[in-house]
Design an enzyme around this catalytic site. Structure first.
Site, PDB file in Angstrom:
ATOM      1  N   TYR A 438       1.479  -1.163  -0.061  1.00 38.52           N
ATOM      2  CA  TYR A 438      -0.179   0.074  -0.299  1.00 38.52           C
ATOM      3  C   TYR A 438       0.769   1.325   0.281  1.00 38.52           C
ATOM      4  CZ  TYR A 438       0.132  -0.680   5.127  1.00 38.52           C
ATOM      5  OH  TYR A 438       0.278  -0.911   6.234  1.00 38.52           O
ATOM      6  N   GLU A 439      -0.200   2.055  -0.174  1.00 35.00           N
ATOM      7  CA  GLU A 439       0.866   3.502  -0.367  1.00 35.00           C
ATOM      8  C   GLU A 439       1.638   3.296  -1.321  1.00 35.00           C
ATOM      9  OE1 GLU A 439      -0.448   6.107   0.879  1.00 35.00           O
ATOM     10  OE2 GLU A 439      -1.200   4.971   2.170  1.00 35.00           O
ATOM     11  N   GLY A 440       1.517   2.716  -2.905  1.00 38.37           N
ATOM     12  CA  GLY A 440       2.364   2.879  -4.319  1.00 38.37           C
ATOM     13  C   GLY A 440       2.926   0.835  -3.780  1.00 38.37           C
TER      14      GLY A 440
END
Length: 586
Positions: A438-440
């Site tokens: 997550y968050e890229g």
């Protein structure tokens, strides 16, 4: 399951002996801050993490979150711990003082955040996203929105979320479909479906403030047509208190591999009332204020999980008696020696230790630069901003990759017991695995580093980072380690500069290898710098432990960089030559 103990001694070494925090605060003009105050903040943060949050970790994983009649409940004790957290002001550490924040330096807050992640990652997630939401509202929202929402977000009376992802649109937000229709009263009617929303609903607070990406009518195509909206769970009444329920709901709670005690929700917006944050069609830039902070915070999740796993593995290795050590009997009063005396087990523990402590140094250097950016307005501010931008994907990508490696080693040290739930080691693997996604995803972080932060930038951010580390090397007192660090940094700089002007597909093909090559190289520099500083420490265990762990890192971990370097400058023709049908011969 071993009880978590905050790594206070290592944090104090980094702050006092390595970063010289008193001089740092004087240089940047952080009034009222000194090492004595920071040490007290960290001590109290450690106490809260150890006593209030860590005991909830395993039971929270077992119990999970529940959705009943449209409302989410979190595991027993989670809400109570949160109320204690905000009552003691922890949520407000970094907040704007104009809205009742404490405005502390990042170097004072980051160690506490690491400890919370190590103690209970699921619990920490909601507070983490709230802090990121605070940054976006503070920087981009109107004065009216700030007056209504910011103080309560900073205090933690209300929590915040980040709503980007849709079922069909993750990394590629150009595919986003959520809509926002302007209303006559200046608000917007927001409609759409979002997934993977951390803290989308819970039983901690009486309001939740969602930051939602959506498109205005006739907005430009792609990411240039995305706007950001503040959408509260409950609309505010004339007294700015929660009143009527907004037109939004929880569709479900995601069934996940780990972080089971964190409410990850599917959120449905059905004409919910919201307000524009920032300018129309500039929402992605506003959201990146939040995302960049969250990316570093996710890196701290990998670091925290690594620390917890290392502590568990070390405790077990000291207690578990199996066979005799190859170098001879070590515990003659026992039927066998502790596995700690086995060279292979020591290698696993030292791998955990060297990676964890190396990444903690990286995190504190990052916090140091965030302090500089926050408190200064001259050339130092500009340089620190470049360093932060360059190090963000490394912190997020490498520290979470490292967290997964270290927590897997923790299971290995335990043997079969590590695979059993009651010891808590397998939970750390499950919990930290999401941090790589997550968050890229970490592939996206690597592409961002080598693409946007290196080649597209012309090497400017990389040169700012090179300059910062060169200055640290110049101040080292151990001439031998200084020479090693200088040579290592020069090699990294030469390799980085050689990538400028490379073909786009070659750069993309080298992305992950360049991120890891950079991380291992920079951690090598930091380890040499730490070992040099530790030689002057009054703590003999720190002095000897840092020296020996540095020697281990340089001999057994740093050579990993050479594998990555060997392909960093290679063309991507071998990757591009394999066609779709060749992957499965069908």
């Amino acid at each position: 399951m071993p009880q978590f103990k905050a790594p206070i001694a290592d944090v104090q070494f980094l702050l006092n002996d390595w970063l010289d925090i008193d001089k740092h605060y004087q240089d940047i003009g952080a009034e009222g801050m000194d090492s004595e105050l920071v040490n007290e903040i960290i001590a109290q943060g450690a106490k809260f993490a150890e006593e209030a949050v860590a005991p909830l970790n395993r039971e929270g994983d077992e119990e999970g979150c529940k959705l009943v009649d449209g409302s989410v409940t979190t595991p027993a004790g989670f809400a109570q711990a949160y109320h204690e957290y905000i009552a003691n002001g922890w949520n407000a550490m970094l907040g704007n003082p104009e809205f009742d924040g404490q405005d502390l330096p990042y170097s004072a807050a980051v160690p506490v955040h690491e400890m919370l992640n190590a103690a209970n990652l699921s619990w920490r997630l909601t507070t983490m996203l709230t802090e990121s939401a605070v940054l976006a509202v503070d920087k981009h929202a109107t004065a009216e929105l700030k007056s209504k929402y910011l103080s309560k977000l900073i205090s933690g009376e209300w929590t915040g979320t980040m709503n980007l992802t849709e079922p069909h649109a993750g990394t590629d937000l150009a595919l986003l479909n959520s809509k926002a229709i302007p209303q006559q009263d200046g608000s917007y009617s927001v409609t759409g479906n979002k997934i993977f929303i951390t803290g989308g609903d819970h039983d901690w607070t009486d309001n939740i403030i969602h930051l939602v990406l959506a498109r205005l009518p006739d907005a430009p195509a792609g990411v240039r047509g995305i706007s950001l909206f503040l959408v509260p769970k409950f609309l505010l009444n004339e007294n700015d208190e929660p009143g009527e329920r907004n037109a939004l709901s929880v569709g479900s709670i995601e069934k996940k591999m780990g972080i089971k005690a964190s409410p990850t929700c599917v959120m449905n917006y059905d004409g919910a009332k919201g307000w524009l944050v920032g300018e129309e069609n500039k929402g992605l830039a506003c959201m990146f204020t939040m995302m960049n902070d969250a990316r570093f915070q996710v890196g701290l999740q990998g670091l925290g999980a690594a620390e917890a796993s290392y502590q568990g593995a070390l405790t077990y290795a000291r207690e578990r008696l199996q066979s005799r050590a190859p170098q001879g009997v070590q515990q003659p009063d026992q039927k066998a020696d502790a596995i700690l005396h086995q060279p292979d087990v020591k290698k696993m523990l030292l791998t955990q230790k060297s990676l964890t402590e190396g990444c903690r140094a990286l995190a504190m250097l990052y916090a140091h630069q965030m302090d500089v950016e926050k408190y200064t307005s001259d050339e130092r501010h500009a340089q620190a901003k470049k360093v932060i931008a360059f190090l963000t994907p490394i912190c997020k990508g490498f520290m979470t990759d490292m967290g997964t490696e270290v927590t897997n080693i923790g299971i290995q040290v335990y043997g079969g017991h590590g695979y059993v739930r009651e010891w808590g080691m397998e939970q750390l693997v499950r919990d930290t695995r999401i941090a790589q996604l997550y968050e890229g995803t970490n592939g996206i972080q690597a592409a961002d580093l080598i693409g946007r932060k290196l080649t597209r930038d012309g090497g400017d951010m990389q040169q700012a980072t090179f300059k910062l580390l060169s200055e640290r090397i110049a101040a080292m007192t151990d001439s031998e380690k200084q020479a090693q660090a200088s040579s290592l940094l020069a090699e990294w700089n030469e390799t980085s500069q050689a990538l400028l002007g490379a073909k786009a597909e070659d750069v993309a093909g080298a992305a992950t290898d360049y991120l890891h090559y950079s991380a291992y190289s920079l951690l090598g520099v930091l380890w040499l710098d730490m070992a040099s500083a530790a030689a002057h420490s009054s703590n003999e265990l720190i002095a000897k432990g840092k020296a020996n762990t540095c020697a281990f890192y340089m001999k057994r971990i740093l050579p990993r960089k050479d594998i990555h370097k060997s392909v960093v400058l290679a063309a991507a023709d071998d990757l591009m030559a394999v066609e779709d049908q060749q992957f499965d011969y069908v």
